[in-house]
Design a protein around this motif. Structure first.
Motif, PDB file in Angstrom:
ATOM      1  N   ALA A   1       3.571   2.839   3.563  1.00 51.33           N
ATOM      2  CA  ALA A   1       3.192   1.626   2.834  1.00 51.33           C
ATOM      3  C   ALA A   1       3.407   0.464   3.796  1.00 51.33           C
ATOM      4  O   ALA A   1       4.411   0.449   4.525  1.00 51.33           O
ATOM      5  N   HIS A   2       2.488  -0.487   3.817  1.00 44.14           N
ATOM      6  CA  HIS A   2       2.674  -1.595   4.751  1.00 44.14           C
ATOM      7  C   HIS A   2       3.661  -2.631   4.210  1.00 44.14           C
ATOM      8  O   HIS A   2       3.704  -2.898   3.011  1.00 44.14           O
ATOM      9  N   LEU A   3       4.450  -3.186   5.128  1.00 45.97           N
ATOM     10  CA  LEU A   3       5.503  -4.130   4.760  1.00 45.97           C
ATOM     11  C   LEU A   3       5.000  -5.573   4.719  1.00 45.97           C
ATOM     12  O   LEU A   3       5.564  -6.417   4.027  1.00 45.97           O
TER      13      LEU A   3
ATOM     14  N   SER B   1       2.160  -6.984  -5.776  1.00 41.94           N
ATOM     15  CA  SER B   1       1.388  -5.747  -5.895  1.00 41.94           C
ATOM     16  C   SER B   1       1.040  -5.213  -4.498  1.00 41.94           C
ATOM     17  O   SER B   1       1.260  -4.045  -4.183  1.00 41.94           O
ATOM     18  N   ASP B   2       0.509  -6.095  -3.662  1.00 49.66           N
ATOM     19  CA  ASP B   2       0.061  -5.775  -2.289  1.00 49.66           C
ATOM     20  C   ASP B   2       1.036  -6.375  -1.290  1.00 49.66           C
ATOM     21  O   ASP B   2       0.885  -7.518  -0.938  1.00 49.66           O
ATOM     22  N   ASN B   3       2.137  -5.727  -0.823  1.00 45.38           N
ATOM     23  CA  ASN B   3       2.263  -4.339  -1.089  1.00 45.38           C
ATOM     24  C   ASN B   3       3.687  -3.974  -1.515  1.00 45.38           C
ATOM     25  O   ASN B   3       4.186  -2.904  -1.203  1.00 45.38           O
ATOM     26  N   ALA B   4       4.341  -4.900  -2.275  1.00 45.85           N
ATOM     27  CA  ALA B   4       5.686  -4.560  -2.752  1.00 45.85           C
ATOM     28  C   ALA B   4       5.601  -3.322  -3.635  1.00 45.85           C
ATOM     29  O   ALA B   4       6.482  -2.450  -3.583  1.00 45.85           O
TER      30      ALA B   4
ATOM     31  N   GLY C   1       2.023  -4.989  10.191  1.00 45.28           N
ATOM     32  CA  GLY C   1       0.716  -5.326  10.742  1.00 45.28           C
ATOM     33  C   GLY C   1      -0.523  -4.751  10.091  1.00 45.28           C
ATOM     34  O   GLY C   1      -1.458  -4.386  10.789  1.00 45.28           O
ATOM     35  N   GLU C   2      -0.550  -4.667   8.756  1.00 49.72           N
ATOM     36  CA  GLU C   2      -1.793  -4.184   8.124  1.00 49.72           C
ATOM     37  C   GLU C   2      -2.749  -5.332   7.835  1.00 49.72           C
ATOM     38  O   GLU C   2      -3.950  -5.211   7.994  1.00 49.72           O
ATOM     39  N   GLU C   3      -2.187  -6.457   7.379  1.00 45.74           N
ATOM     40  CA  GLU C   3      -3.029  -7.554   6.888  1.00 45.74           C
ATOM     41  C   GLU C   3      -3.611  -8.398   8.028  1.00 45.74           C
ATOM     42  O   GLU C   3      -2.987  -8.568   9.068  1.00 45.74           O
ATOM     43  N   GLY C   4      -4.796  -8.949   7.768  1.00 44.14           N
ATOM     44  CA  GLY C   4      -5.411  -9.966   8.605  1.00 44.14           C
ATOM     45  C   GLY C   4      -5.249  -9.766  10.091  1.00 44.14           C
ATOM     46  O   GLY C   4      -5.633  -8.730  10.641  1.00 44.14           O
TER      47      GLY C   4
ATOM     48  N   ILE D   1      -0.015   4.337   0.742  1.00 45.29           N
ATOM     49  CA  ILE D   1       0.113   3.741  -0.591  1.00 45.29           C
ATOM     50  C   ILE D   1      -0.083   2.237  -0.435  1.00 45.29           C
ATOM     51  O   ILE D   1       0.683   1.569   0.264  1.00 45.29           O
ATOM     52  N   ASP D   2      -1.119   1.717  -1.069  1.00 45.71           N
ATOM     53  CA  ASP D   2      -1.429   0.295  -0.895  1.00 45.71           C
ATOM     54  C   ASP D   2      -1.899  -0.303  -2.212  1.00 45.71           C
ATOM     55  O   ASP D   2      -2.916   0.112  -2.766  1.00 45.71           O
ATOM     56  N   GLY D   3      -1.147  -1.291  -2.711  1.00 46.45           N
ATOM     57  CA  GLY D   3      -1.531  -1.984  -3.940  1.00 46.45           C
ATOM     58  C   GLY D   3      -1.304  -1.146  -5.182  1.00 46.45           C
ATOM     59  O   GLY D   3      -0.633  -0.113  -5.148  1.00 46.45           O
TER      60      GLY D   3
HETATM   61 ZN   LIG Z   1      -2.351  -4.013   1.222  1.00 45.69          ZN
END
Ligand SMILES: [Zn+2]
Length: 415
Positions: free
Chosen positions: A104-106, A131-134, A165-168, A194-196
């Motif tokens: 899961a991304h932090l 939600s994204d991504n707690a 480093g998943e977002e943007g 696992i995302d969102g």
């Molecule tokens: Zn996400």
């Protein structure tokens, strides 16, 4: 198909549907399900606590530390972070052999300084990134904890990963690093991301994207006395206008966007520089490549229109195209095992789900030919990437069961 199949052991090949049914009937799995159901209030506490910790792109250290503490306290082994802050915890069955990874991304999209308050209203939680991504990180931890408590004997080793480093602008740097570093690169056989929120989709196609910053530069000058000097804003505009007319296919779906433009200093100055940021996306790597080539041609065309005298010499008109993001496009093969498993799990749980095209951490392994998919953490969510983001905890445990069964079918499990 809920009946027990006598010959279906962890080492005996059986259909994914039979294997999922066998696993779902195991006593230890039932006790894990019960744990996932009963711990809901604890999961909410984790989720709010996590949301309060800032995690902008390139600033995930505090969350990484939070997760390392939790990984250790639920009993995972070998808990550590790599030099980027990717956090790992192992459920080890043997000292070698292939690994099944769950991640899961932090990181969040929210810059440092964003007010990270949370609110609880009945089953609804509110907060930026809740939600994204707690939700995803909580699911990761919940599954690790459930496996340990129920003393489930997975046949393969499992690595739990909280990655950066998943977002943007993170541009999948966390996953990219993991899949280019030993021992992970050689040993991870499949990855479950696992995302969102949600339980109704699974990713089968990795949406690729390439992002560029285009800059035109020139000598600049005074609007009156230097009239005639090529204007970088005009050149950039021409390039963008050419590019905006490029035809893109609808299958495989391919799109582009010019999202940012800036340049110039005052109304009576010929600017010295003008810049634009462009986002290209496609389900196909080939189409992405073609579109990038068209963009380069359009920029080159606009530059070629500049009189020769301004394209040579000391202070000449120049352009630069800089890559500011690159996410590979890829697709799960139709007969991928992970695909059969998730469909078998969804049929077992009577979950209606559909395949999805998306850009997630799964892009990286998929582009390397390693099986991966992305699914939600259960519950429901909305307002992603806004400060009004929410997560509805109702039926979270259905999503957690879905993750657990998928993971166990991937690892195999001994009675
Ligand atoms: Zn996400």
């Amino acid at each position: 198909m809920a009946s027990r199949h006598p010959s279906a052991g962890a080492t005996t090949p059986s259909s994914p549907q039979m294997e999922v049914s066998r696993i779902a009937e195991m006593r230890a799995v039932h006790s894990a399900f019960l744990y996932l159901h009963n711990q809901e209030l604890e999961f909410r506490r984790w989720q709010r606590e996590l949301t309060h910790i800032p995690a902008p792109p390139f600033g995930e250290a505090a969350r990484s530390e939070w997760l390392r503490e939790r990984f250790s306290s639920v009993g995972l082994e070998g808990v550590h972070a790599d030099e980027l802050g990717n956090t790992f915890g192992l459920l080890r069955r043997s000292n070698s052999g292939p690994l099944i990874a769950i991640s899961a991304h932090l990181d969040t999209v929210f810059p440092l300084g964003t007010q990270l308050q949370t609110l609880e209203d009945g089953n609804r939680l509110y907060g930026p990134g809740i939600s994204d991504n707690a939700a995803g990180v909580v699911a990761l931890l919940a599954i690790a904890s459930a496996l340990k408590r129920a003393e489930l004997q997975t046949a393969a080793n499992v690595v739990f990963i909280g990655n950066v480093g998943e977002e943007g602008e993170g541009s999948l740097r966390g996953m990219r690093h993991i899949f280019s570093t030993p021992p992970w690169r050689e040993s991870i056989r499949s990855l479950l991301v696992i995302d969102g929120a949600g339980t109704d989709t699974y990713v089968t196609q990795a949406l690729g994207s390439r992002r560029f910053e285009i800059t035109f530069q020139g000598p600049g000058g005074h609007s009156w006395s230097d009239f005639g000097t090529p204007n970088p804003i005009v050149l950039l505009s021409r390039a963008l206008a050419h590019f905006s007319e490029v035809a893109v296919p609808s299958t495989p779906r391919t799109t582009f966007n010019i999202g940012v433009v800036h340049g110039g200093t005052s109304v009576n100055s010929i600017p010295e520089s003008a810049t634009a940021r462009v986002d290209l996306r496609s389900a196909s790597g080939d189409e992405l490549q073609k579109l990038e080539e068209r963009l380069r041609e359009c920029v080159d065309e606009a530059w070629t229109e500049v009189p020769l005298s301004f394209r040579a010499g000391e202070v000449r008109v120049r352009f630069a195209i800089k890559s500011i993001g690159d996410r590979p496009a890829a697709e799960l093969p139709g007969d991928a095992r992970i695909l059969k498993i998730i469909r078998a799990v969804d049929s077992h749980l009577r979950v209606k789900s559909i395949p999805r095209l998306a850009s997630t951490d799964a892009n990286v392994p998929l582009a390397l030919g390693i099986e991966a998919t992305t699914i939600g953490a259960g519950g429901d969510g909305g307002g992603a990437h806004t400060i009004r983001e929410w997560y509805d905890c109702s039926n979270r445990d259905l999503g957690l069961k879905r993750i657990l069964l998928t993971l166990l079918a991937l690892t195999g499990v001994n009675e």
